[in-house]
Write a protein that holds these residues in place. Sequence first.
Motif, PDB file in Angstrom:
ATOM      1  N   ASN B 165       0.852  -1.191   0.000  1.00  0.00           N
ATOM      2  CA  ASN B 165       0.000   0.000   0.000  1.00  0.00           C
ATOM      3  C   ASN B 165       0.888   1.242   0.000  1.00  0.00           C
ATOM      4  N   ARG B 166       0.693   2.077  -0.983  1.00  0.00           N
ATOM      5  CA  ARG B 166       1.529   3.274  -1.123  1.00  0.00           C
ATOM      6  C   ARG B 166       1.454   4.185   0.104  1.00  0.00           C
ATOM      7  N   LYS B 167       0.296   4.162   0.781  1.00  0.00           N
ATOM      8  CA  LYS B 167       0.156   5.021   1.973  1.00  0.00           C
ATOM      9  C   LYS B 167       1.100   4.576   3.086  1.00  0.00           C
ATOM     10  N   ILE B 168       1.307   3.268   3.183  1.00  0.00           N
ATOM     11  CA  ILE B 168       2.264   2.759   4.168  1.00  0.00           C
ATOM     12  C   ILE B 168       3.654   3.276   3.831  1.00  0.00           C
ATOM     13  N   ARG B 241       2.536   6.959  14.528  1.00  0.00           N
ATOM     14  CA  ARG B 241       3.528   8.007  14.237  1.00  0.00           C
ATOM     15  C   ARG B 241       3.159   8.839  13.016  1.00  0.00           C
ATOM     16  N   ASN B 242       2.290   8.283  12.184  1.00  0.00           N
ATOM     17  CA  ASN B 242       1.896   9.024  10.980  1.00  0.00           C
ATOM     18  C   ASN B 242       0.510   8.560  10.538  1.00  0.00           C
ATOM     19  N   GLU B 243      -0.371   9.505  10.288  1.00  0.00           N
ATOM     20  CA  GLU B 243      -1.767   9.202   9.976  1.00  0.00           C
ATOM     21  C   GLU B 243      -1.913   8.424   8.670  1.00  0.00           C
ATOM     22  N   THR B 244      -1.173   8.874   7.660  1.00  0.00           N
ATOM     23  CA  THR B 244      -1.235   8.201   6.360  1.00  0.00           C
ATOM     24  C   THR B 244      -0.792   6.743   6.491  1.00  0.00           C
ATOM     25  N   PHE B 245       0.285   6.538   7.253  1.00  0.00           N
ATOM     26  CA  PHE B 245       0.778   5.189   7.477  1.00  0.00           C
ATOM     27  C   PHE B 245      -0.315   4.328   8.100  1.00  0.00           C
ATOM     28  N   ASP B 246      -0.938   4.848   9.164  1.00  0.00           N
ATOM     29  CA  ASP B 246      -1.968   4.080   9.867  1.00  0.00           C
ATOM     30  C   ASP B 246      -3.140   3.749   8.940  1.00  0.00           C
ATOM     31  N   GLN B 247      -3.508   4.710   8.114  1.00  0.00           N
ATOM     32  CA  GLN B 247      -4.620   4.489   7.177  1.00  0.00           C
ATOM     33  C   GLN B 247      -4.260   3.391   6.180  1.00  0.00           C
ATOM     34  N   ASP B 250      -4.413   0.066   7.880  1.00  0.00           N
ATOM     35  CA  ASP B 250      -5.812  -0.373   8.017  1.00  0.00           C
ATOM     36  C   ASP B 250      -6.323  -0.951   6.700  1.00  0.00           C
ATOM     37  N   GLU B 251      -6.017  -0.266   5.621  1.00  0.00           N
ATOM     38  CA  GLU B 251      -6.468  -0.733   4.301  1.00  0.00           C
ATOM     39  C   GLU B 251      -5.863  -2.098   3.984  1.00  0.00           C
ATOM     40  N   LEU B 252      -4.577  -2.219   4.199  1.00  0.00           N
ATOM     41  CA  LEU B 252      -3.885  -3.471   3.914  1.00  0.00           C
ATOM     42  C   LEU B 252      -4.457  -4.611   4.760  1.00  0.00           C
ATOM     43  N   ARG B 253      -4.754  -4.301   6.026  1.00  0.00           N
ATOM     44  CA  ARG B 253      -5.343  -5.311   6.917  1.00  0.00           C
ATOM     45  C   ARG B 253      -6.712  -5.756   6.402  1.00  0.00           C
ATOM     46  N   THR B 254      -7.502  -4.785   5.933  1.00  0.00           N
ATOM     47  CA  THR B 254      -8.832  -5.138   5.405  1.00  0.00           C
ATOM     48  C   THR B 254      -8.701  -6.037   4.181  1.00  0.00           C
ATOM     49  N   GLY B 284      -2.732   3.996  -3.307  1.00  0.00           N
ATOM     50  CA  GLY B 284      -3.072   3.119  -2.187  1.00  0.00           C
ATOM     51  C   GLY B 284      -2.536   1.724  -2.453  1.00  0.00           C
ATOM     52  N   THR B 285      -3.447   0.748  -2.440  1.00  0.00           N
ATOM     53  CA  THR B 285      -3.059  -0.630  -2.718  1.00  0.00           C
ATOM     54  C   THR B 285      -2.315  -0.748  -4.047  1.00  0.00           C
ATOM     55  N   VAL B 286      -1.250  -1.531  -4.056  1.00  0.00           N
ATOM     56  CA  VAL B 286      -0.580  -1.862  -5.327  1.00  0.00           C
ATOM     57  C   VAL B 286      -0.381  -3.379  -5.412  1.00  0.00           C
TER      58      VAL B 286
END
Lengths: 452, 452
Positions: B165-168, B241-247, B250-254, B284-286
């Motif tokens: 996930n690019r956000k991570i 530590r970072n909101e984007t990372f956490d988001q 979460d996406e990757l976990r889903t 996001g997801t890749v």
Amino acid sequence: MEKIKPRTLSGFMELLPPAQMQMDRIMDIIRTSYELYGYTPLDTPLIEASEILLAKGGGETEKQIYRFTKGDSDLSLRFDLTVPLAKYVSLHYAELAFPFKRCQIGKVYRGERAQRGRFREFYQADVDVIGDGALDITNDAEIPAIIYTVFSRLGLKRFQIRINNRKILNGFYAMLGLSEKSGDIMRTVDKLEKIGKDGVRAILVDDLSLSAAQADEILGFTAIRGTNGKVLAALDGYRGRNETFDQGLDELRTVARYLDGFGVPETNFAVDLTIARGLDYYTGTVYETTLLDHPEIGSVCSGGRYDNLAEYYTDRQLPGVGISIGLTRLFYVLGEQGMLNGDVPTAPADVLILPMTEDFSDAVALATMLRGRGLRTQLYTEAKKFKAKMSYADKLGVPFVLFLGEDEIANGVVTCKNMKTGEQEKLSGADAAEKIAAFVESQKQLAPILEV
Amino acid sequence: MEKIKPRTLSGFMELLPPAQMQMDRIMDIIRTSYELYGYTPLDTPLIEASEILLAKGGGETEKQIYRFTKGDSDLSLRFDLTVPLAKYVSLHYAELAFPFKRCQIGKVYRGERAQRGRFREFYQADVDVIGDGALDITNDAEIPAIIYTVFSRLGLKRFQIRINNRKILNGFYAMLGLSEKSGDIMRTVDKLEKIGKDGVRAILVDDLSLSAAQADEILGFTAIRGTNGKVLAALDGYRGRNETFDQGLDELRTVARYLDGFGVPETNFAVDLTIARGLDYYTGTVYETTLLDHPEIGSVCSGGRYDNLAEYYTDRQLPGVGISIGLTRLFYVLGEQGMLNGDVPTAPADVLILPMTEDFSDAVALATMLRGRGLRTQLYTEAKKFKAKMSYADKLGVPFVLFLGEDEIANGVVTCKNMKTGEQEKLSGADAAEKIAAFVESQKQLAPILEV
């Protein structure tokens, strides 16, 4: 950011999803029908070297072709599927088995003046059988069977495959001492339906300098009508005066004789001496196909026999016979005429799952089960109000919606809604799958074209 | 007449009939798999206005595009299926239901330097789902199921869908204060498999001026390996530590959580932090998909989530997620690797009729009967010696030949030869049809790709 206005080029067909589904169904029927006769599907490049495509040169082709350079290469987009076939057969000659039977459904390009119902990018759907040195006439008899199968499967009954033989025409004109003018005469006679008998006579006499007697004899000849038996009998009256004529008549008789065996009813077939096809290309049998209730559409499937497919690329004599359906135009005209069957399913899915829970695990498992049974399944997971979800289902046109809420999950069922009848019932997932599968199966036989 | 040497342009795939049959089978499996997930098939023009295709502009695209003028129009051939989709969705927005799920298998054009295995005309096979304003993450979880279905049906077991996930990644680089360099860093990390850890570290430190500590932290991060559970647990260590990372996490976990429900085995799926996709496009997801025994092939199916499909044409926010298979290259590589299943039938017909009589009436009737039962049937009517006829049958590779001579006709039978076993028996036409149909049915399950 400044936006670029989205648009599709004029003369290029771009369909909305339901229409695309109808088009795909028609294409699929044409393809499987061609393959039923043992034609192998080919897919050749859209782009060829210009010298290949323009080997014959001249005329409309050169004006209409999409031609451009890329690096040092002079390239063109194909304008039909026949020239690429000629290239293919001469290039791969050693690796092919003859007679080589190929079908191809592909896009071709012609920069025609843009007007309603005229396309610059359009599909042709072709079959051709190519002999090596010679090709038996029985192949010409099989072609109407392919046409018959295609159009019957598409849902049509009231169509007629009209057939003639250029040798009969050439031989006839030779009898009248008009061989040199035969090309011009045939192109004129080809306009009979458009401009009428008097219009044709005027051109023959005024423009082509025929005597009134010659013109009358030609019009009398092309007026030979009736059952196939009657027409053939009338033609027998001309026998013995020209070798080419006799040969053409023999060929036409052979084609007519095998038709019944090939499963083509007499009602869908007519020997018609007015058919010439305005192309110098054809040398024997020629075909046109018309919808009896829509003569204004013109021929929906045409073709014929040619002596020499690939003369520009090889010394080998490669005779062939083939037909072509101008699919894009046909589809457009059928739509205009209201002849596309609205009952044919055009939804992207057989069933839409609407989960009514936050966690989608059960809905996901249900979708996987339905897909495992071959059902095209959409799972809707957007956070929208119920009304928006139902409006999505309506817009898609899916035949079935499955609701899956806490209640259903607790009871091991789904609520299955038939979107057409409005009927709603609680079923096990397996029963719902069976019900939907039965419906899908029942829709498979629906023909995409309706006679109106 | 002087001949023009027939040739096909370099970089343009043109298959012989048996290979075309294999390609068609692969294409058919991809298409039906895509449709199983409720994606509607589209077919858009090959040619678009240049301003549409080049709206984004710059880079390789502009150099490689086939661009030309016709009349006053500045035209280009599409170089992917995504830009035409963006145009389609913004142009037909009002008539589409969202999320809009479309699949498309079509040719695209890139004037790349010609070299072995590189094509200038090639097929892409894409699915994309486009949301209107928003698109639920469950769609990202369904994509690996589509990939899994496609490759399983093609005959593969040993493949792995790798996801990130690019956000991570973006969040992680933000933690290190390296946001501005994150694009460059990710493109570098993307080369990990190609140039190794030391190569990547060298670029990071020397070219991108990272500290050794930063480079090590990045390499340590991308080295997180193990089962999906283990990787996700390791990532949890960075939370807060970072909101984007956490988001992103979460996406990757889903996505990971629904995989089992979607029918994707854990063995075919891996969370892999080295996957970034070298495109700024994804947000996001890749996804990447690799054949475990053929890592040298690279990714055979890639894609991801993007925030804004059609920003050059519309103000509407249209997020989407999709994947693409580079079909022509895949087919080429599979052939090179000897992975195409030679047992898959590639003959143009299931049965060839060889009449041994002058009159073909009985053979024609037999062909019509077989076709009526859905068997692809060729009727051979050329006047050739028996040996030439058999050599034709061999060259076609038909599984069955039916001989029909005076004897057979008198006895109401056909002589049916199984071309593989050489076995020959006299059967009624109906029994022969049944035998051939059973064989054809048994071949239908053969997968086109073999793992070797």
